[in-house]
Design a protein around this motif. Structure first.
Motif, mmCIF file in Angstrom:
data_model
loop_
_atom_site.group_PDB
_atom_site.id
_atom_site.type_symbol
_atom_site.label_atom_id
_atom_site.label_comp_id
_atom_site.label_asym_id
_atom_site.label_seq_id
_atom_site.Cartn_x
_atom_site.Cartn_y
_atom_site.Cartn_z
ATOM 1 N N ALA A 1 -10.883 -5.967 -4.777
ATOM 2 C CA ALA A 1 -9.594 -5.333 -5.101
ATOM 3 C C ALA A 1 -8.630 -6.363 -5.690
ATOM 4 N N LEU A 2 -8.608 -7.552 -5.105
ATOM 5 C CA LEU A 2 -7.747 -8.614 -5.645
ATOM 6 C C LEU A 2 -8.198 -9.011 -7.043
ATOM 7 N N THR B 1 -9.655 -7.167 -9.248
ATOM 8 C CA THR B 1 -9.260 -6.091 -10.156
ATOM 9 C C THR B 1 -7.801 -6.260 -10.589
ATOM 10 N N ALA B 2 -6.941 -6.701 -9.676
ATOM 11 C CA ALA B 2 -5.537 -6.957 -10.017
ATOM 12 C C ALA B 2 -5.395 -8.251 -10.818
ATOM 13 N N LYS C 1 -5.902 -8.451 -14.693
ATOM 14 C CA LYS C 1 -4.848 -7.846 -15.521
ATOM 15 C C LYS C 1 -3.740 -8.837 -15.850
ATOM 16 N N ARG C 2 -3.793 -10.013 -15.239
ATOM 17 C CA ARG C 2 -2.742 -11.019 -15.447
ATOM 18 C C ARG C 2 -3.143 -11.977 -16.566
ATOM 19 N N GLN D 1 1.349 -6.918 1.929
ATOM 20 C CA GLN D 1 1.782 -5.873 1.017
ATOM 21 C C GLN D 1 2.295 -4.632 1.716
#
Length: 181
Positions: free
Chosen positions: A51-52, A54-55, A58-59, A163
């Motif tokens: 999950a991390l 996947t984020a 995008k950076r 979070q």
């Protein structure tokens, strides 16, 4: 020359030149910083690690150099996320000390099982890396204190993933509890 309310004087031309100089330096710094990428290694490639990733893909300011897990079966799915998102293949290692020994690595992202959080954070700090560690940050108060001590001693940034603490539903529940209803 102009006189200010506190009786100091300033030269408009000098002030303007200073503002332009500061603005130009800031603009150049922004261009340089935009080209600089934070080199990271992700430790723990299970559900939260993926999950991390996947984020992270995008950076534009991140370069994922390493993927690390003791279980080689999770390497494929994690590598695929990076390859699809960033179009390169990071190096897979099973021993996180390999990542820590790399002077190019800026930060360690720890999304392993809970019992590894404290040790990985402390060793990351000792190796001169900044650390993002998932919650819970440690298994005991003493472990947490050692993590703080390492962060301070080696002057490293350590952030713990919290979070859901700022999610609207958590805030609503907190407000309800504090209202005494």
């Amino acid at each position: 020359m102009h006189k200010m309310a506190d009786d100091t004087r300033y030269d408009t031309a000098s002030a303007t030149r200073h503002i332009i100089r500061v603005t130009l330096v800031g603009a150049v710094a922004n261009v340089i910083l935009a080209a600089v990428k934070i080199v990271v290694g992700v430790m723990g490639l299970g559900g939260r690690g993926r999950a991390l990733l996947t984020a992270l893909v995008k950076r534009s300011d991140i370069h994922i150099k390493y993927l690390c897990d003791c279980d080689t079966r999770v390497a494929g799915a994690a590598t695929e996320i990076v390859m699809e998102g960033l179009d390169y293949k990071p190096k897979f290692v099973q021993d996180f000390r390999t990542m820590l020994a790399d002077p190019e690595l800026d930060a360690l992202i720890c999304s392993t099982s809970d019992r590894w959080h404290a040790l990985a954070t402390i060793m990351g700090c000792q190796a001169g890396k900044d650390v993002y560690v998932e919650k819970p940050q440690s298994m005991s108060v003493w472990d947490g204190q050692q993590m703080i001590a390492a962060s301070r001693k080696y002057e490293r940034i350590v952030q713990v993933g919290m979070q859901s603490r700022s999610a609207p539903y958590v805030q609503s529940a907190l407000d309800y509890i504090q209202s005494g209803k």
